[in-house]
Design an enzyme around this catalytic site. Structure first.
Site, short mmCIF file in Angstrom:
data_model
loop_
_atom_site.label_atom_id
_atom_site.label_comp_id
_atom_site.label_asym_id
_atom_site.label_seq_id
_atom_site.Cartn_x
_atom_site.Cartn_y
_atom_site.Cartn_z
CG MET A 184 -8.65 7.63 0.66
SD MET A 184 -10.07 8.32 -0.19
CE MET A 184 -10.29 7.15 -1.51
CB THR B 206 -14.66 0.62 5.90
OG1 THR B 206 -15.20 1.14 4.68
CG2 THR B 206 -15.59 -0.43 6.47
CG ASP B 207 -9.07 4.00 4.86
OD1 ASP B 207 -9.46 4.60 3.85
OD2 ASP B 207 -7.97 4.23 5.39
CD1 TRP B 208 -12.74 5.19 -1.12
CD2 TRP B 208 -12.95 5.60 1.07
NE1 TRP B 208 -13.69 6.18 -0.95
CE2 TRP B 208 -13.83 6.46 0.37
CE3 TRP B 208 -12.93 5.68 2.46
CZ2 TRP B 208 -14.66 7.38 1.01
CZ3 TRP B 208 -13.75 6.60 3.11
CH2 TRP B 208 -14.60 7.44 2.38
CB ALA C 134 -10.69 -1.07 5.08
#
Length: 885
Positions: A1, A291-293, A295
């Site tokens: 992240m 999601t990733d942070w 993203a």
């Protein structure tokens, strides 16, 4: 992240976001933007609709409960639990919305793979790469158990790990160290064992990052440039990068996190082929895709592509006023008909079902820590301009006796590369001169660099969101001084003036190589080792050379995120021994010195190859540089990475994948091979995919009133909510009732698919895990050196010579670690090979295929030390043979 580090008070912190908000332009609107062109032949095809969850037997009870609860939810409650409430808007790095009316609390998502990040009273475990170097399946599991206990003890619902992507394709890749090694089988086994250990404690594991996330630089989409595109073919995807995710899904992971980059031109957070096609349909994943942070780059397209949770909720730049592509926008999209209620129902049900599956509905603790401050009291919502004050840290100690497993991982990972004349172990009475700042914990404070974003003192972990704070460090110099009678420490990375050493004096030289997340730049390395390359940091190579010129006996200890080139000193006559201690975490001291002084024999093996030159790798695995538009990272090497490439190219590494010496010598004998399952060319037909209980939920667009803010609702500034003002909700509902058709992506369909031929629940067609062959053999400690020691037999497959498929000379397929064997003692080890282990991915059949012919199963103690071979054709084994590479 991603990490945003704001040291300002909450109000100023929020205002500082205003500057970022000024960077927003129309390119950040939550719509599907045209893709940049990718090289011909690399395709991310449409795949719709998002498959329902709930059709795997072992998830049936959880889905039954979840469907019943989701059926009682309002629209706003469904969308509320599918998103984070905003950066710094709660105690954890990610905080979902809730449905308190029905008993669903706000859920806490917390980094990281090696420990509970940004809090105290936790264990700083050895990193993933260290864990992989143990080659010990039981220890991988035990570390997972301890991690799960600590995350639960802190009240975190999600453990944001393990990491199996990056796979280590690029030796300079910044986050390779968070994973377990440069091989899909090693990654898959270690990841699965970690997931089992964590989830047995009731914590949701989050397998990440899906996928081909092999470089840190240019990874993220922003208002100026798309994240880079990893372009890979279908076979490479299945045989390398998807393989460990299949193993993790089979182990029951509750969540999967997408990566920042694109795959074949399509961002992973909205890549329908990746999420809907490969993960949810082919691998039969039943849990949550997040999601990733930051993203998350679109609203409707990502929902249709199968995304279930948006973290931390904000748009790609957290705007001052609090904006999201989901939350109230997802509520709007449901009311106006652009996101079908069937998709809303499925994402909400997946989240609730995962919560039930882990038993988190039964007395699960609430977060008792804060990622935002170490003070006992602080703002409840740190990003808000005005926030009430809460008790945010209760200082709960969750360490228990986990230092024991942490030390065992650190110790069993220590890899002895060289030991000329059996120089090691040394005596505690030897005169020891110790060189290098890496021998001692950072004198400025063991947690003085945010997220370990410096290489100062002992290197126990890389930097970024995969780090954790040390409760303490048992550093090597302290341990050496406790155990040895004559130690002189030179706390410098420049060789000092020293007295003339005696011929028996020993120099121990500590050197490092670091990397991490692209959130930070450390010594001009932007996450990846783009500046340092594979050289030791702080002129470590020169330090070794100068010590070797002065002393007759030099031991080199390397703390590193991955391979380094050692050619300038590894063959110097004075360099008698080289050990790689990887990234040991808090237990760096005794774990090492017990090996140096012979209390324990080393038993680690390399989880990657160490080359003679960085040029020995394919040019396509270099770090890609800046490009106008989307940078293209094309995997022209295909399945040939690390030892697969070196073996095919006939390039001898300095130290091969799987290499690791011991103080003992082992003999492999009495090998036998047994056929367990008769193999057809393609697997038996997959089980039918039953109708999901999600299909029973009401798919009619609900009344607009389900989205209205509750009467008298007190809003927190910048907090993200799923409710809408009445007028906006009514307008959206009117559009939904008007029959207006949304411009869905090409290939869009709302008809659930029966599933691909290769698919099935929990990892794919269950027949892929049928054991095809077992190889049993006896491992004997021959008694040389008179040490008890652990052996690591490794099984590699060599495909038929006349196979129509291009395959690497050998590929790892299983391994085992024995208990410590006393001199003369033996153990029987059984290694298994499944149908999938003997298959290749056929891109035309879209299935796993077993090529006909003779397979050779090679067993040994490293990829270049294979001395036993078994034939599937003759059913016999032979020992003492020359290996295939």
């Amino acid at each position: 992240m991603v990490t945003l580090d704001f040291a300002a008070p909450p109000g100023l912190r929020a205002l500082s976001l205003l500057f970022l908000s000024c960077l927003i332009n129309t390119s950040s609107a939550g719509v599907l933007q045209p893709r940049d062109d990718v090289p011909a032949g690399y395709v991310s095809a449409p795949y719709y609709p998002a498959p329902h969850g709930g059709w795997a037997d072992d998830w049936a009870e959880a889905y039954s409960k979840a469907v019943d609860l989701v059926g009682q939810m309002t629209l706003a409650e469904k969308t509320n639990i599918s998103s984070g409430v905003g950066f710094f808007m709660g105690p954890c790095v990610g905080n979902t919305g809730s449905a308190l009316r029905l008993g669903i609390p706000q859920l806490c998502l917390q980094d990281g793979p090696l420990g509970v990040r940004t809090t105290d009273n936790v264990t700083a475990f050895p990193a993933g790469i260290t864990t992989g170097a143990t080659w010990n399946k039981d220890l991988m599991y035990e570390r997972g158990v301890a991690l799960g206990q600590e995350f639960k003890g802190k009240g975190a619902n999600f453990y944001l790990g393990p990491s199996v992507g990056a796979l280590g394709r690029k030796p300079r890749g910044g986050r390779n160290w968070e994973g377990f090694g440069s091989d899909p089988v090693l990654q898959g086994i270690a990841g699965a064992q970690t997931i089992k250990g964590v989830q047995e404690q009731g914590v949701i594991a989050t397998l990440k990052h899906l996928t081909a996330n092999e470089q840190e630089m240019y990874r993220m989409y922003n208002v100026f440039q798309p994240g880079y595109s990893s372009n890979l073919d279908d076979r490479t995807m299945h045989e390398l990068y998807l393989w460990p995710f299949a193993e993790g899904v089979r182990a029951g992971t509750g969540a999967v996190m997408t990566s920042y980059n694109a795959i074949n031109g399509s961002a992973t957070s909205q890549n329908a082929y990746l999420i809907n096609g490969l993960l949810k349909d082919e691998l039969g994943f039943q849990g949550i895709v997040m999601t990733d942070w930051l993203a998350h780059i679109s609203g409707v397209p990502s929902a249709l592509a199968g995304l279930d949770m948006n973290m931390p909720g904000d748009t790609m730049i957290p705007i001052i006023f609090g904006t999201s592509y989901w939350m109230y926008e997802l509520t709007r999209s449901a009311l106006n008909g652009s996101v079908p209620m069937d998709r809303i129902n499925d994402m909400a049900t997946r989240i609730v079902a995962t919560w039930y599956k882990m038993g988190q509905d039964k007395d699960y603790p609430r977060p008792n820590f804060s990622s935002n401050t170490r003070d006992r009291e602080g703002p409840c919502y740190p990003s808000a301009l005005i926030s009430p004050t809460c008790v945010v840290n209760q200082y709960v100690n969750v360490q228990a006796d986990h230092k024991v497993v942490a030390k065992q991982v650190a110790q069993e990972a220590i890899t002895l590369l060289k030991n000329n004349g059996s120089f090691l172990p040394i005596s505690t009475s030897a005169h020891l001169s110790v060189f290098g700042t890496d021998a001692q914990a950072d004198s400025q404070g063991i947690n003085s660099c945010t997220d370990k974003s410096c290489n100062r003192g002992l290197l126990g972990m890389g930097w970024g969101s995969g780090s954790a704070d040390y409760p303490y460090i048992d550093d090597p110099i302290s341990s050496l001084k406790r155990k040895a009678s004559n130690v002189t420490y030179y706390n410098t990375d420049s060789f000092p003036s020293v007295p003339a050493p005696g011929k028996d004096d020993v120099a121990i030289v500590f050197i490092t190589s670091d990397s991490g997340e692209n959130s930070y730049t450390v010594e001009n390395n932007h996450g990846d080792r783009d500046s340092s390359g594979l050289a030791a940091w702080h002129n470590g190579d020169t330090l070794v050379q100068k010590a070797a010129a002065k002393y007759s006996n030099v031991i080199v200890v390397v703390h590193t995120v991955g391979p380094i080139v050692m050619e300038s000193w590894v063959n110097l006559p004075s360099v008698k021994a080289v050990l790689v201690a990887h990234l040991p975490g808090q237990e760096a001291g005794d774990s090492l010195t017990e090996v140096l002084f012979g209390e324990v024999s080393p038993s680690g093996h390399l989880p990657y190859s160490i080359p003679v030159s960085e040029d020995d790798y394919p040019a396509s695995t270099d770090i890609i540089t800046f490009a106008l538009g989307q940078a293209q990272d094309t995997y022209t090497e295909g399945i040939y990475i690390d030892y697969r490439h070196l073996n095919k190219a006939g390039v001898k590494p300095r130290f091969a994948f799987g290499h690791g010496l011991s103080y003992a010598s082992f003999e492999l004998s009495d090998a036998s091979i047994a056929s367990v399952t008769e193999l057809s060319m393609v697997p038996p037909a997959r089980p039918a995919k039953p109708t999901s209980p999600v299909a029973s939920l009401n798919t009619t667009i609900p009344a607009a009133s389900e989205a209205y803010y509750p009467s008298g609702f007190n809003r927190i500034w910048r907090y993200l909510y799923s409710w809408m003002d009445q007028g906006d909700a009514d307008k959206a509902y009117a559009v939904g009732q008007s029959g207006t058709e949304y411009a869905y992506p090409a290939g869009y369909s709302e008809e659930q698919k029966p599933g691909p031929t290769a698919g099935g629940p929990n990892g794919g067609n269950p027949a892929l895990w049928d054991v095809a062959y077992t190889v049993s053999l006896t491992v004997t400690n021959s008694g040389a050196g008179n040490f008890s020691a652990k052996a690591v037999p490794q099984a590699y497959v060599q495909f038929p010579a006349d196979s129509p498929y291009d395959t690497p000379p050998i590929q790892l397929r299983d391994f085992a670690k024995t208990e410590a064997l006393a001199p003369g003692a033996s153990a029987t080890v059984t290694l298994s090979l499944t149908r999938k282990d003997l298959s290749v991915w056929d891109t035309e059949l879209q299935n796993w295929v077993v090529p006909p012919g003779e397979y050779k199963i090679w067993v040994g103690q490293a990829s270049d030390d294979l001395t036993v071979v078994c034939s599937t054709e003759t059913g016999s084994c032979e020992a003492g043979v020359e290996g295939p590479v």
